[in-house]
Design a protein around this motif. Structure first.
Motif, short mmCIF file in Angstrom:
data_model
loop_
_atom_site.label_atom_id
_atom_site.label_comp_id
_atom_site.label_asym_id
_atom_site.label_seq_id
_atom_site.Cartn_x
_atom_site.Cartn_y
_atom_site.Cartn_z
N PRO A 279 0.81 -1.22 0.00
CA PRO A 279 0.00 0.00 0.00
C PRO A 279 0.84 1.27 0.00
CG PRO A 279 -0.88 -1.60 1.57
CD PRO A 279 0.45 -2.13 1.11
N LYS A 280 2.01 1.24 0.60
CA LYS A 280 2.88 2.42 0.65
C LYS A 280 3.66 2.61 -0.65
CE LYS A 280 3.62 1.57 5.59
NZ LYS A 280 4.65 1.24 6.62
N LEU A 281 3.85 1.51 -1.40
CA LEU A 281 4.70 1.56 -2.58
C LEU A 281 3.95 1.85 -3.87
CD1 LEU A 281 6.89 -1.57 -1.73
CD2 LEU A 281 7.62 0.82 -1.59
N THR A 282 2.64 1.68 -3.88
CA THR A 282 1.87 1.80 -5.12
C THR A 282 1.42 3.23 -5.39
OG1 THR A 282 -0.10 1.14 -3.88
CG2 THR A 282 1.07 -0.57 -5.12
N SER A 283 1.63 4.13 -4.47
CA SER A 283 1.21 5.51 -4.66
C SER A 283 2.30 6.47 -4.19
CB SER A 283 -0.09 5.77 -3.90
OG SER A 283 -0.53 7.09 -4.10
N SER B 150 12.40 -1.86 -1.14
CA SER B 150 12.17 -1.61 0.28
C SER B 150 12.83 -0.30 0.69
CB SER B 150 12.74 -2.75 1.13
OG SER B 150 12.04 -3.95 0.91
N HIS B 151 12.32 0.29 1.75
CA HIS B 151 12.91 1.52 2.27
C HIS B 151 14.32 1.21 2.75
CE1 HIS B 151 13.59 5.02 4.87
NE2 HIS B 151 12.67 5.62 4.13
N SER C 51 15.96 2.08 5.23
CA SER C 51 16.09 1.77 6.66
C SER C 51 15.81 0.31 6.96
CB SER C 51 15.15 2.66 7.48
OG SER C 51 13.79 2.39 7.14
N GLU C 52 15.13 -0.38 6.03
CA GLU C 52 14.77 -1.79 6.23
C GLU C 52 15.75 -2.74 5.56
OE1 GLU C 52 10.90 -2.04 4.59
OE2 GLU C 52 9.95 -0.81 6.14
N ARG C 53 16.65 -2.19 4.73
CA ARG C 53 17.53 -3.05 3.94
C ARG C 53 18.86 -3.29 4.67
NH1 ARG C 53 19.52 -1.51 -0.41
NH2 ARG C 53 19.42 -3.51 -1.47
N ARG C 54 19.44 -4.46 4.43
CA ARG C 54 20.68 -4.85 5.10
C ARG C 54 21.86 -5.05 4.15
NH1 ARG C 54 18.21 -9.31 9.42
NH2 ARG C 54 16.60 -7.92 10.27
N LEU C 55 21.60 -5.03 2.85
CA LEU C 55 22.67 -5.27 1.89
C LEU C 55 23.46 -4.00 1.63
CD1 LEU C 55 21.03 -7.58 -0.81
CD2 LEU C 55 22.07 -8.17 1.39
N LYS C 56 24.77 -4.14 1.54
CA LYS C 56 25.66 -3.03 1.23
C LYS C 56 26.19 -3.10 -0.20
CE LYS C 56 25.32 -1.72 5.51
NZ LYS C 56 24.45 -0.58 5.85
N SER C 57 25.84 -4.16 -0.92
CA SER C 57 26.38 -4.37 -2.27
C SER C 57 25.57 -3.67 -3.35
CB SER C 57 26.42 -5.87 -2.58
OG SER C 57 25.13 -6.46 -2.41
N VAL C 58 24.36 -3.20 -3.01
CA VAL C 58 23.49 -2.58 -4.02
C VAL C 58 22.66 -1.49 -3.37
CG1 VAL C 58 21.68 -4.31 -3.63
CG2 VAL C 58 21.73 -3.05 -5.79
N VAL C 59 22.42 -0.44 -4.14
CA VAL C 59 21.55 0.64 -3.68
C VAL C 59 20.65 1.05 -4.84
CG1 VAL C 59 23.18 2.47 -4.30
CG2 VAL C 59 21.47 2.88 -2.52
N ARG C 60 19.42 1.38 -4.51
CA ARG C 60 18.47 1.83 -5.53
C ARG C 60 18.63 3.32 -5.75
NH1 ARG C 60 11.85 1.82 -5.04
NH2 ARG C 60 11.40 2.49 -7.19
N VAL C 61 18.68 3.73 -7.02
CA VAL C 61 18.72 5.16 -7.36
C VAL C 61 17.45 5.50 -8.11
CG1 VAL C 61 21.23 5.28 -7.40
CG2 VAL C 61 20.00 4.70 -9.50
N HIS C 62 17.08 6.78 -8.08
CA HIS C 62 15.80 7.20 -8.66
C HIS C 62 15.97 8.09 -9.89
CE1 HIS C 62 13.46 5.52 -5.31
NE2 HIS C 62 14.48 5.90 -4.55
N GLN C 63 17.23 8.32 -10.29
CA GLN C 63 17.52 9.05 -11.52
C GLN C 63 18.30 8.13 -12.44
OE1 GLN C 63 16.29 12.07 -12.10
NE2 GLN C 63 15.37 12.11 -10.05
N GLN C 64 17.87 8.04 -13.69
CA GLN C 64 18.49 7.09 -14.60
C GLN C 64 19.97 7.39 -14.85
OE1 GLN C 64 16.30 6.40 -18.18
NE2 GLN C 64 14.48 5.68 -17.10
N GLN C 65 20.35 8.66 -14.83
CA GLN C 65 21.75 8.98 -15.08
C GLN C 65 22.67 8.54 -13.96
OE1 GLN C 65 19.29 11.21 -14.75
NE2 GLN C 65 19.90 12.98 -13.49
#
Length: 493
Positions: A62-66, A164-165, A167-181
């Protein structure tokens, strides 16, 4: 003496009162912690696909779809966008080259997650969640559809972790970015096995054009973890990184040149059985009275025909159990019990060179005996399977008495080394939410990071090579994978 004692009594009583109150407070905290509900999601690690999915859909979705972002639509001035994106990417890469000594192989890798229409993501997950309990559908070989979806659910585990937010993630090998560049890679979420079995054919719009055009899809990642999936669009996404159960170099499932170790990544199946934890491993040695165990379908196609030959050879042999079985709930319990009571577990090829049985054996503490000449293994750039598995050629395995004699020839110290390594390695094959360091999700991104330099090479090269010129970058001289004996091996090594 008495006077001094009387002067300190109030202070002594005050300290006693403080100590009593402290003990009471501590006891109260212990009681509250002990009897508090165990739904501490996401701090609690969940390894069951069904349980994790339910938590995800109810608490996170519910938090991720909007608000919803759809990256599959085309934008205005489409032909200009790749050039603008290329300019922004080049600016970022030049800055990193001069400022970051670890570039371009530094951690974490930066991943942009495509926003897909809900019908391809959340709606598909809800469809499975709402129907799997009632469905009695089975595949052509008798396996329950929902079990097949679970064992190929790597698309869920990777995507759920990425979105996932932080604060909830534990992996240090990958991070999500929100700009394609800012992205090193682009992850395209799609649930191929659920779609294949539970939906009619759907048409997806073209992918967001600029990022795809810039690299011709080379830095895009597609979870295609079932060999039946994505068949109609494979040609369109042939340059992308495919997340596969194996490469099947026999050509039965993928056309020649479609898949390769250079481009793609082999990921483990989700185990069908529960992990034999530290307590289980400490208790199981006296129970492991069976030398070699196999439970599954003995009639398979392609390379899996080895199963029937092994079944005929090993049937009736002392301390060996070979039984026919399916992957239903009763089959799961029978397989789990059999593996935990055995020293070695037979892992022959299925319809493809790989089988979930290999990972069932590993997490059960049962030493895998791999009989699959064309098998490529997950994370082999990081993990050494010679430490956890006995790997033999098909031609040797079917010789009368050879396999059993080979296993019996291993001395106890060798067996113990295998078992100790299995206890350490099993964590690498347990998908979980939240994803754990050194789990399969983590190793996936570590392996993908190793592809980054080569992807940049091919992307830049494709942008400057003259159209129609000869290509000299492809090598067809690689040696095919096979455990079969080769008289020329000493000369080729």
């Amino acid at each position: 003496m008495v006077g001094k004692h009387q002067n300190h009594s109030p202070r002594f009583r005050s300290k006693s009162l403080i100590l009593t109150l402290s003990l009471f407070s501590f006891s109260l905290l212990v009681i509250l912690y002990t009897f508090s509900p165990s739904v501490s999601y996401p701090n609690q690690t969940e390894t069951s696909f069904v349980a994790s999915l339910e938590q995800f859909l109810i608490h996170k979705a519910p938090k991720l779809t909007s608000p919803f972002r759809d990256d599959t639509v085309r934008v205005e001035r489409d032909d200009d966008d790749p050039r603008r994106l290329e300019s922004m990417v080049s600016e970022r890469e030049n800055r990193l080259l001069n400022e970051d000594p670890g570039y371009p192989t530094e951690f974490p890798v930066k991943v942009y997650v495509y926003g897909m229409p809900k019908k391809f993501t959340f709606d598909l997950l809800w469809l499975f969640h709402n129907t799997y309990k009632e469905t009695s559908n089975a595949t052509s070989n008798g396996s329950p559809v929902h079990r097949l979806i679970e064992q190929h659910s790597i698309d869920y585990w990777l995507w759920a972790d990425l979105i996932s937010h932080e604060s909830e993630r534990r992996l240090k090998s990958v991070v999500r970015v929100h700009q394609q560049q800012d992205a090193d890679f682009f992850y395209v979420p799609f649930f191929t096995t659920i779609s294949f079995f539970l939906l009619e054919k759907q048409q997806c719009k073209s992918l967001y054009r600029p990022a795809w055009k810039r690299s011709e899809g080379r830095d895009h990642i597609f979870p295609i973890h079932h060999p039946w999936s994505f068949k109609t669009v494979r040609k369109s996404v042939k340059n992308a990184i495919w997340l596969l159960p194996d490469l099947d170099s026999t050509g039965n499932w993928y056309k020649p040149g479609q898949v390769s170790l250079e481009k793609d990544l082999v990921l483990p199946y989700v185990p069908n059985v529960d992990r034999c934890d530290a307590k289980c491993l400490s208790e199981s040695p006296p129970m492991r009275t069976t030398l070699l165990f196999f439970r599954g379908r003995l009639k398979r196609n392609a390379g899996g025909k080895i199963r029937a030959k092994l079944g005929a050879e090993l049937s009736g042999v002392k301390d060996v159990i070979i039984t026919e079985g399916t992957a239903g709930e009763g089959g799961k319990l029978a397989a789990q019990d059999g593996m935990r009571r055995s020293l070695f577990c037979l892992c022959p090829a299925g319809d493809t060179p790989s089988s979930a049985r290999l990972f069932d054996a590993i997490v059960s503490g049962c030493i895998p005996v791999i009989v699959s000449d064309e098998l490529e293994l997950p994370f082999e750039g990081i993990l050494d399977y010679n430490k956890v598995a006995v790997i033999v050629s098909s031609s040797d395995a079917i010789q009368p008495g050879w396999l059993v004699n080979h296993l019996r020839s291993l001395i106890p110290s060798q067996v113990k080394e295998f078992q100790n390594s299995l206890a350490q390695y099993s964590r690498h094959f347990i998908y979980s939410s939240p994803a754990q360091p050194l789990g399969p999700e983590d190793l996936t991104w570590r392996m993908i990071a190793g592809k980054l330099v080569n992807i940049k090479l091919h992307t830049r090269r494709s942008q400057r090579v003259v159209k129609g010129s000869r290509s000299i970058c492809r090598c067809d001289c690689w040696r095919p994978n096979s455990t079969a004996s080769n008289p020329l091996s000493p000369l080729l090594s």
